[in-house]
Design an enzyme around this catalytic site. Structure first.
Site, PDB file in Angstrom:
ATOM      1  CD  GLN A 175      -3.062  -0.817   2.241  1.00 30.85           C
ATOM      2  OE1 GLN A 175      -3.034  -1.475   3.259  1.00 30.85           O
ATOM      3  NE2 GLN A 175      -3.990   0.093   2.014  1.00 30.85           N
ATOM      4  CG  ASP A 206       0.191  -4.894   1.837  1.00 30.93           C
ATOM      5  OD1 ASP A 206      -0.664  -4.121   2.329  1.00 30.93           O
ATOM      6  OD2 ASP A 206       1.417  -4.715   1.989  1.00 30.93           O
TER       7      ASP A 206
END
Length: 455
Positions: free
Chosen positions: A71, A226
């Site tokens: 991210q 993720d």
């Protein structure tokens, strides 16, 4: 058998799993490494993805694919679809002053975006770009995240075909930018402009089962950040708290209600199923153990053996493991400190245990923060490479006051992305079984956290 693929483009590597869409059973997999550092040329991710796909035997027999990824990473593109500069990753803390500036300028930013800006977020990295590299900031026509950009490239776009309006993302990754409202599912353009200095094209936000399109017989899923991908891969439900020990440490839960933590400790992210994912992140996780093992001259297994030779609390030795600054608490310039050193406490077993206890206590503090936002923790799902160490799981059962479950090792971010791909094909979320490798007996020892929080 219908096959689907899921990708995890993480900080350290790119992994791909190809599974049976009906059962989630692994058919084959592949991986490739990423460069080290806190800023990386996105082309390195693209090259690694190609290598990982080849290592997995290709996609010729795969019906759908979805990409999960780290991210927050800032991928800035010019109007020709070219990457302007290397991407700043989540663990690049140089934008800490920019985060403070955004928080001052937009007092209600938590209500608008669900989170207090910190150096990890994309918005703060854009503000850093505007303040430090104004010529590059002026070139920005579009802003994407790692998984957005990789999906776009897989679909055939790029500098040779720069259709920037074809960029797509999902709620989970968008919610980590710092300029998206996961309650309304809309970007906050005023925050974006305050960060970058001007408006820009942002990826279209897709729903959990939406597809950005297909190439021939290969359908694409929406992708995910993720942590949301991991929650989906684990099948996490209400009452489950996922504690992940990877490059970073994360503590998160799937909930039906959004949150807004004014202290900034809990980020009000979205999940990959249409719900919410309150999350606490730490900068220091598995590498705390790497560093301690290297210092002691041992491998991971021996580090664990040493740790279990010491008593809970390590005879008063406490490691505050802020080796690379820290995000929770927000101390980007902090360093690690070893407390309680006496002739009796300063032993190899105590140091090994103090490292594991310090790592886990930081994550337990994150669990406390989630509870303060209304999360009802019934069990801990402990994942990540370090979770497989017997000492880590045993000590986790002493640090956390709820049952700890260690799922069988797996690429859960990639598996979550594969679940998205199956969801797109079937029109409903798959229900794949979760295998468990360990359930250590609850053995809560208050002394461990009492010593840690006293520092």
């Amino acid at each position: 058998m219908t096959l689907v693929a899921g990708v995890d483009s993480s900080t350290q590597s790119c992994k791909i799993v190809i599974v049976d869409a009906a059962t989630g059973a692994m058919v084959r997999s592949g991986r490739a490494t990423h460069p080290h550092g806190t800023e990386v040329d996105p082309e390195a991710w693209w090259d690694a993805l190609q290598l990982a796909i080849a290592d997995a035997g290709g996609l010729d027999d795969v019906s759908a694919i979805s990409v999960g990824g780290q991210q927050h990473g800032m991928v800035v593109l010019d109007e020709g679809g070219r990457v302007i500069r290397p991407a700043l990753l989540w663990n690049d803390t140089r934008s800490a002053p920019a985060a403070a500036a955004l928080a001052r300028e937009i007092p209600d930013i938590v209500q608008r975006t669900g989170s207090v800006p910190v150096a990890s977020f994309t918005s703060t990295k854009l503000r850093w770009l505007r303040d430090t590299e104004p010529e590059n900031a002026a070139k920005v026509a579009a802003v994407a995240l790692p998984h957005d950009w990789l999906t776009w490239r897989l679909r055939g776009f790029g500098s040779q075909d720069p259709q920037l309006d074809e960029l797509t993302t999902d709620r989970s990754d968008a919610s980590g930018t710092g300029y998206f409202n996961s309650e309304t599912d809309e970007y906050d353009r005023e925050v974006l402009i305050a960060a970058l200095g001007h408006d820009a094209i942002l990826p279209t936000v897709l729903g959990p089962s939406d597809s950005p399109g297909a190439i021939g017989s290969l359908t694409f899923g929406p992708g995910a950040g993720d942590n949301a991908g991991a929650a989906l891969g684990l099948g996490a439900v209400d009452g489950d708290v996922v504690v992940s020990i990877g490059t970073s440490g994360t503590v998160f839960a799937v909930t039906s209600t959004p949150g807004a933590d004014l202290s900034g400790t809990v980020a009000g992210f979205a999940d990959a199923s249409g719900l919410f994912l309150p999350l606490v992140a730490t900068m220091n996780a598995a590498r705390v153990l790497d560093s301690t093992a290297a210092l002691l001259g041992v491998d991971y297994e021996t580090l664990g053996t040493l740790a279990l030779e010491a008593e809970p609390g390590a005879h008063g030795l406490v490691l505050q493991p802020y080796f690379e600054g820290e995000r929770t608490p927000n101390l980007p310039d902090a360093t690690a400190t070893l407390f309680g050193m006496t002739l009796a406490s300063t032993t190899r077993p105590n140091l090994a245990r103090a490292a594991i206890e310090g790592l886990l206590c930081g994550l337990a503090t994150g669990l406390d923060a989630l509870r303060s936002q209304g999360v009802d923790a019934q069990r801990i799902l402990l994942v990540g490479g370090a979770a497989q160490n017997t000492a880590v799981s045993a000590i986790a059962a002493q640090v956390f006051d709820v049952p700890v479950v260690v799922p069988t090792p797996g690429e859960y971010v990639a598996l979550g992305a594969a679940a998205q791909a199956a969801w797109v094909l079937a029109g409903e979320r798959p229900d794949w079984p979760l295998d468990v490798v360990a359930e250590p007996a609850v053995d809560y020892r208050p002394i461990i956290r009492e010593q840690y929080t006293a520092r």
